[in-house]
Design an enzyme around this catalytic site. Structure first.
Site, PDB file in Angstrom:
ATOM      1  N   GLY A  12       0.832  -1.210   0.000  1.00 14.32           N
ATOM      2  CA  GLY A  12       0.000   0.000   0.000  1.00 14.32           C
ATOM      3  C   GLY A  12       0.866   1.259   0.000  1.00 14.32           C
ATOM      4  O   GLY A  12       0.587   2.222  -0.715  1.00 14.32           O
ATOM      5  N   ASP A  66       8.486   5.284   7.862  1.00 12.25           N
ATOM      6  CA  ASP A  66       7.785   4.848   9.068  1.00 12.25           C
ATOM      7  C   ASP A  66       6.673   5.851   9.333  1.00 12.25           C
ATOM      8  O   ASP A  66       6.826   7.051   9.097  1.00 12.25           O
ATOM      9  CB  ASP A  66       8.722   4.764  10.272  1.00 12.25           C
TER      10      ASP A  66
HETATM   11  P1  IMP Z   1       4.597   1.234   9.878  1.00 16.10           P
HETATM   12  O1  IMP Z   1       5.033   2.562   9.341  1.00 16.10           O
HETATM   13  O2  IMP Z   1       4.635   0.198   8.808  1.00 16.10           O
HETATM   14  O3  IMP Z   1       5.315   0.850  11.124  1.00 16.10           O
HETATM   15  O4  IMP Z   1       3.067   1.380  10.193  1.00 16.10           O
HETATM   16  C1  IMP Z   1       2.567   1.842  11.403  1.00 16.10           C
HETATM   17  C2  IMP Z   1       1.111   1.501  11.579  1.00 16.10           C
HETATM   18  O5  IMP Z   1       0.335   2.616  11.193  1.00 16.10           O
HETATM   19  C3  IMP Z   1       0.603   0.312  10.799  1.00 16.10           C
HETATM   20  O6  IMP Z   1      -0.288  -0.407  11.581  1.00 16.10           O
HETATM   21  C4  IMP Z   1      -0.098   0.911   9.621  1.00 16.10           C
HETATM   22  O7  IMP Z   1      -1.150   0.124   9.188  1.00 16.10           O
HETATM   23  C5  IMP Z   1      -0.552   2.236  10.183  1.00 16.10           C
HETATM   24  N1  IMP Z   1      -0.493   3.224   9.129  1.00 16.10           N
HETATM   25  C6  IMP Z   1       0.582   3.880   8.664  1.00 16.10           C
HETATM   26  N2  IMP Z   1       0.257   4.675   7.640  1.00 16.10           N
HETATM   27  C7  IMP Z   1      -1.063   4.490   7.444  1.00 16.10           C
HETATM   28  C8  IMP Z   1      -1.972   5.023   6.493  1.00 16.10           C
HETATM   29  O8  IMP Z   1      -1.663   5.794   5.587  1.00 16.10           O
HETATM   30  N3  IMP Z   1      -3.227   4.573   6.615  1.00 16.10           N
HETATM   31  C9  IMP Z   1      -3.636   3.713   7.573  1.00 16.10           C
HETATM   32  N4  IMP Z   1      -2.832   3.180   8.468  1.00 16.10           N
HETATM   33  C10 IMP Z   1      -1.535   3.577   8.407  1.00 16.10           C
END
Ligand code: IMP
Length: 179
Positions: A12, A66
């Site tokens: 995504g 992140d």
């Molecule tokens: P990470 O950056 O992959 O560690 O994501 C952190 C958390 O925030 C994950 O559970 C993602 O699903 C959520 N997250 C980060 N960016 C988005 C976004 O654009 N939409 C929805 N959830 C997000």
């Protein structure tokens, strides 16, 4: 065409960054790999640690990203702990915890490695609501902005306003001048 590698296991995020990169003729190559995600208090610490780990393992130029959901009333929690909260209590658990309508913001931090490390920030304000819509990923269906959740809008609509697109635009503008 200029190219950059994006190290992430989240398709995504790649799709979203490609929307911005395309406008500036930059190609994003997806490297589907993981790196240790430090449990730290700030996105900056997580990204700097990830960049240092990736530096000698993946071909430059590369980026990592992140992001997190920061709830105002919880002083920014879950923030850098968002993926843990998403995996454990999930969207419905978070809505129960913070209540319907709680102001919150998404933040994104892109870290790049070319000759040096560089960081690019983006954020978007909204509020937490009961889940609506099926597009996007993660917390998208419970994050509402201007009357619609990120789960109810297209990737192009999300990209016009999202935290990630703001960070991506700063990064892509910089990348196209130096790479
Ligand atoms: P990470 O950056 O992959 O560690 O994501 C952190 C958390 O925030 C994950 O559970 C993602 O699903 C959520 N997250 C980060 N960016 C988005 C976004 O654009 N939409 C929805 N959830 C997000």
């Amino acid at each position: 065409m200029k190219e950059i590698n994006f190290i992430t296991q989240n398709r995504g995020k790649v799709a979203e960054l490609r929307v911005t990169a395309k406008q500036f003729d930059l190609k994003i190559n997806h490297i589907d790999a993981s790196y240790p995600e430090l449990q730290a208090d700030t996105l900056e610490d997580v990204v700097r640690y990830g960049l240092a780990y990736c530096q000698n393992k993946f071909p430059a130029p590369f980026i990592i990203e992140d992001s997190g959901l920061f709830v105002d009333a919880l002083r920014g929690f879950p923030g850098p702990f968002s993926s843990y909260v998403y995996r454990t209590i999930g969207n419905s658990g978070l809505v129960k915890l913070v209540g319907d309508g709680a102001p919150a913001r998404f933040k994104s931090l892109i870290g790049s490695y070319y000759n040096d490390f560089k960081l690019f920030h983006g954020q978007v304000k909204g509020r937490i609501v009961a889940s609506r819509g099926r597009s996007g990923f993660g917390f998208d269906p419970i994050f509402e902005r201007d009357g619609r959740t990120f789960g109810e809008i297209t990737i192009d609509e999300k990209n016009a306003i999202s935290h990630r697109s703001k960070a991506a635009e700063l990064f892509v503008k910089w990348a196209t001048t130096v790479i």
